[in-house]
Write a protein that holds these residues in place. Structure first.
Motif, PDB file in Angstrom:
ATOM      1  N   LEU A 104      99.001  53.973  42.658  1.00 12.44           N
ATOM      2  CA  LEU A 104      99.756  55.073  43.251  1.00 12.44           C
ATOM      3  C   LEU A 104     101.195  55.047  42.749  1.00 12.44           C
ATOM      4  O   LEU A 104     101.692  54.016  42.303  1.00 12.44           O
ATOM      5  CB  LEU A 104      99.748  54.960  44.791  1.00 12.44           C
ATOM      6  N   SER A 105     101.849  56.182  42.869  1.00 10.29           N
ATOM      7  CA  SER A 105     103.274  56.262  42.520  1.00 10.29           C
ATOM      8  C   SER A 105     104.053  56.766  43.720  1.00 10.29           C
ATOM      9  O   SER A 105     103.598  57.655  44.445  1.00 10.29           O
ATOM     10  CB  SER A 105     103.478  57.202  41.331  1.00 10.29           C
ATOM     11  N   ASN A 106     105.256  56.167  43.937  1.00  9.22           N
ATOM     12  CA  ASN A 106     106.136  56.560  45.028  1.00  9.22           C
ATOM     13  C   ASN A 106     107.568  56.198  44.626  1.00  9.22           C
ATOM     14  O   ASN A 106     108.046  55.086  44.907  1.00  9.22           O
ATOM     15  CB  ASN A 106     105.737  55.858  46.331  1.00  9.22           C
ATOM     16  N   PRO A 107     108.302  57.111  43.949  1.00  4.21           N
ATOM     17  CA  PRO A 107     109.665  56.803  43.489  1.00  4.21           C
ATOM     18  C   PRO A 107     110.607  56.430  44.616  1.00  4.21           C
ATOM     19  O   PRO A 107     111.478  55.574  44.444  1.00  4.21           O
ATOM     20  CB  PRO A 107     110.096  58.108  42.802  1.00  4.21           C
ATOM     21  N   GLU A 108     110.474  57.052  45.772  1.00  4.30           N
ATOM     22  CA  GLU A 108     111.354  56.741  46.899  1.00  4.30           C
ATOM     23  C   GLU A 108     111.215  55.286  47.310  1.00  4.30           C
ATOM     24  O   GLU A 108     112.201  54.629  47.670  1.00  4.30           O
ATOM     25  CB  GLU A 108     111.012  57.671  48.071  1.00  4.30           C
TER      26      GLU A 108
END
Length: 418
Positions: A104-108
């Protein structure tokens, strides 16, 4: 003038015409009786199905259908929210514990991790500076204790020397100087003791301060570690060895915390879920032997659970498989089950007649030796299998009975077979 008429006599055949008819009827009745015997109904032979009573081992089996289910099955869920960036497995893939299923990706979350890391480093530096300052203060106090000790020892040496002179009645030391020396020793001793107490208090204060600083640092470190674990959780991993049964997410989909990602089952450990009709469950008990048919192989097992509830007229039976699983065994495979309810070594039994419920008294038609008639016989029935039923009384080995539908002539005690 009256004419006298001659009286003609009536012929005997006219007078007794009914006698031959009666004789014919009696003869016909006799012939019919001799032909029909005691039968009051005639049935066609080609409409009948018969079976012969046998004796031997009688197995009572209950047939059921169901599916194979994994004993160990796990839903893998997302620990953090994010968007599916990459999928590494599909349904049917074998995975090991810890293997990455999705990324998964989550920049925050990455920004929060960087912020938490700097806060943690800054707090460690602050704590280190505070520790150095406190230890410096402690070192100063310890030096003060040493100096106080030196002053006390010096005053005590002077007092001891003056005491010897006074005892020798040497006029070199006046009484006033001697008293001043005594007072100075007491003062120096008190100062030395007080400095020692300050050191002990400072050590306790330093320890408490270190504990408090460490606790505050622990809070910052825990926050940093929590966010770090969340970032690590963006790589969703398998929680057990097994085969992926289902993947719930596709590339680009957003998933929230706790969302389902994949279903993993251990195909090496399966059990059977069988559905049994509610009217047959009373004969089933825990530990009974079951043969599970996968259409191409047979697996042996035993009953380990009987569902207490009825669903749509069916009761679920769980079967633990004891023999080695064949290659075609897999979760959700449709199977047939044969549950062995009982196994009687020597019993009378026959093919199950129509409308012959188990544990009941039934009127069955037994064929005579010449098979021209069938007489109604009261028979006590026992246990029943899929297509056979036990005979408790009323019949013996070799008796042939009608097992097809006899409901339309059940009121007749004897029928003729034509």
């Amino acid at each position: 003038m009256d004419i006298q008429r001659e009286k003609i006599p009536t012929p005997l055949w006219r007078k007794y015409w009914y006698v031959p008819v009666v004789i014919l009827l009696i003869f016909s009745t006799y012939k019919f009786k001799s032909f029909m015997g005691n039968a009051s109904f005639i049935v066609k032979q080609n409409e009948l199905v018969t079976a012969v009573v046998e004796q031997g081992r009688f197995q009572v089996n209950v047939r059921a259908t169901g599916v194979l289910k994994p004993v160990y099955i796990r839903w893998v869920s997302a620990q953090v929210s994010g968007r599916v960036e990459q999928a590494f497995v599909k349904a049917g893939a074998h995975v090991d514990k810890g293997q990455i299923l999705m990324q998964l990706s989550n920049p925050e979350l990455h920004r929060e991790l960087e912020k938490a890391r700097w806060e943690f480093e800054a707090k460690k530096a602050e704590n280190y500076a505070a520790y150095i300052a406190l230890e410096s203060q402690l070192l100063d106090l310890e030096n003060s204790v040493v100096e106080a000790d030196y002053s006390y020892q010096s005053s005590k040496l002077k007092l001891d020397a003056e005491t010897q002179l006074i005892e020798q009645k040497n006029a070199t030391v006046s009484a006033l100087d001697y008293q001043r020396s005594q007072l100075s020793v007491k003062q120096q001793n008190q100062y030395w003791l007080s400095q020692q107490q300050k050191v002990e208090k400072m050590k306790a204060s330093l320890l408490a301060s270190k504990t408090a600083q460490q606790a505050r640092l622990g809070l910052v470190e825990n926050n940093y570690q929590r966010i770090k674990d969340q970032v690590d959780a963006l790589a969703i991993r398998a929680t057990t060895d097994g085969v992926v049964q289902q993947v719930s997410l596709a590339l680009g989909e957003q998933v929230q915390v706790g969302g389902s990602v994949a279903l993993i089952a251990d195909q090496r450990s399966l059990f059977a879920e069988l559905q049994v009709q509610e009217n047959k469950v009373s004969d089933i008990a825990l530990g009974q032997t079951v043969v599970v048919d996968t259409r191409s192989n047979k697996i042996f097992g035993e009953v380990i659970r009987i569902d207490p509830a009825v669903n749509a007229g069916m009761v679920q039976i769980d079967v633990q498989l004891s023999s080695e699983l064949p290659n075609d065994a897999r979760p959700d495979l449709t199977v047939d089950g044969l549950i062995e309810v009982s196994n009687i070594a020597d019993a009378l039994y026959v093919k199950r007649p129509v409308f012959a419920p188990r544990y009941s008294d039934a009127g069955l038609y037994k064929l005579t030796n010449n098979k021209e008639f069938a007489q109604k016989q009261s028979v006590q029935l026992g246990q029943s299998s899929v297509n056979q039923i036990q005979i408790l009384s009323g019949l013996i080995v070799g008796d042939e009975i009608i097992i097809s539908d006899t409901s339309s002539w059940q009121e007749h005690q004897e029928v003729m077979i034509n």
